[in-house]
Motif scaffolding. Sequence first.
Motif, PDB file in Angstrom:
ATOM      1  N   UNK A  94       0.813  -1.226   0.000  1.00  0.00           N
ATOM      2  CA  UNK A  94       0.000   0.000   0.000  1.00  0.00           C
ATOM      3  C   UNK A  94       0.840   1.267   0.000  1.00  0.00           C
ATOM      4  N   UNK A  95       2.153   1.126  -0.172  1.00  0.00           N
ATOM      5  CA  UNK A  95       3.009   2.300  -0.346  1.00  0.00           C
ATOM      6  C   UNK A  95       3.500   2.954   0.930  1.00  0.00           C
ATOM      7  N   UNK A  96       3.336   2.302   2.076  1.00  0.00           N
ATOM      8  CA  UNK A  96       3.857   2.878   3.313  1.00  0.00           C
ATOM      9  C   UNK A  96       5.388   2.791   3.305  1.00  0.00           C
ATOM     10  N   UNK A  97       6.041   3.806   3.827  1.00  0.00           N
ATOM     11  CA  UNK A  97       7.502   3.819   3.898  1.00  0.00           C
ATOM     12  C   UNK A  97       7.968   2.882   5.013  1.00  0.00           C
ATOM     13  N   UNK A  98       9.265   2.599   5.030  1.00  0.00           N
ATOM     14  CA  UNK A  98       9.789   1.757   6.101  1.00  0.00           C
ATOM     15  C   UNK A  98       9.590   2.435   7.458  1.00  0.00           C
ATOM     16  N   UNK A  99       9.795   3.748   7.514  1.00  0.00           N
ATOM     17  CA  UNK A  99       9.606   4.466   8.780  1.00  0.00           C
ATOM     18  C   UNK A  99       8.165   4.311   9.281  1.00  0.00           C
ATOM     19  N   UNK A 100       7.200   4.361   8.379  1.00  0.00           N
ATOM     20  CA  UNK A 100       5.800   4.176   8.778  1.00  0.00           C
ATOM     21  C   UNK A 100       5.543   2.737   9.227  1.00  0.00           C
ATOM     22  N   UNK A 101       6.176   1.769   8.549  1.00  0.00           N
ATOM     23  CA  UNK A 101       6.033   0.371   8.948  1.00  0.00           C
ATOM     24  C   UNK A 101       6.657   0.154  10.327  1.00  0.00           C
ATOM     25  N   UNK A 102       7.786   0.784  10.567  1.00  0.00           N
ATOM     26  CA  UNK A 102       8.442   0.674  11.872  1.00  0.00           C
ATOM     27  C   UNK A 102       7.542   1.252  12.964  1.00  0.00           C
ATOM     28  N   UNK A 103       6.938   2.406  12.684  1.00  0.00           N
ATOM     29  CA  UNK A 103       6.029   3.021  13.661  1.00  0.00           C
ATOM     30  C   UNK A 103       4.818   2.115  13.912  1.00  0.00           C
ATOM     31  N   UNK A 104       4.285   1.500  12.869  1.00  0.00           N
ATOM     32  CA  UNK A 104       3.142   0.591  13.038  1.00  0.00           C
ATOM     33  C   UNK A 104       3.548  -0.614  13.876  1.00  0.00           C
ATOM     34  N   UNK A 105       4.758  -1.118  13.651  1.00  0.00           N
ATOM     35  CA  UNK A 105       5.277  -2.249  14.432  1.00  0.00           C
ATOM     36  C   UNK A 105       5.368  -1.866  15.913  1.00  0.00           C
TER      37      UNK A 105
END
Length: 131
Positions: A94-105
């Motif tokens: 869905x185009x989320x950046x790694x930083x956004x994925x890290x925050x979601x984690x």
Amino acid sequence: MLALASCGLPRTIAGNASQAPVSTATVTAPSTPTVTAPVPQTVYVPPPQTVTTAPAGVAASSQWYAQPGWITAQPWITITPAAGQTPCQWLHARGYSYAQAYAAWAQNGYPPSWSATNDGYPCQKSYGMQH
């Protein structure tokens, strides 16, 4: 009065209709050109890539996104992966950046299943090595 003297022809006197023309010319218009429209082409334009930079006031280290203040400031992402899809694959697709994925984690309590190598960094199979 018709003046043809400049073309090398004798002048016609006004009212003298009995004088015959000196020569005749036939003018042929050029043929109509054939216009061919170009063949339509399909052009693939890739979707834009998200580039995340360090926010103002945060050091631009290689792991600025791991700072708790930045993580808590991020909007919550409701992750709904399809069957057989990991949360990381869902975020990446869905185009989320790694930083956004890290925050979601982090916001989801740092689930160990998100880190394939168990090294404390999530989503390496989807985003590659980020540290």
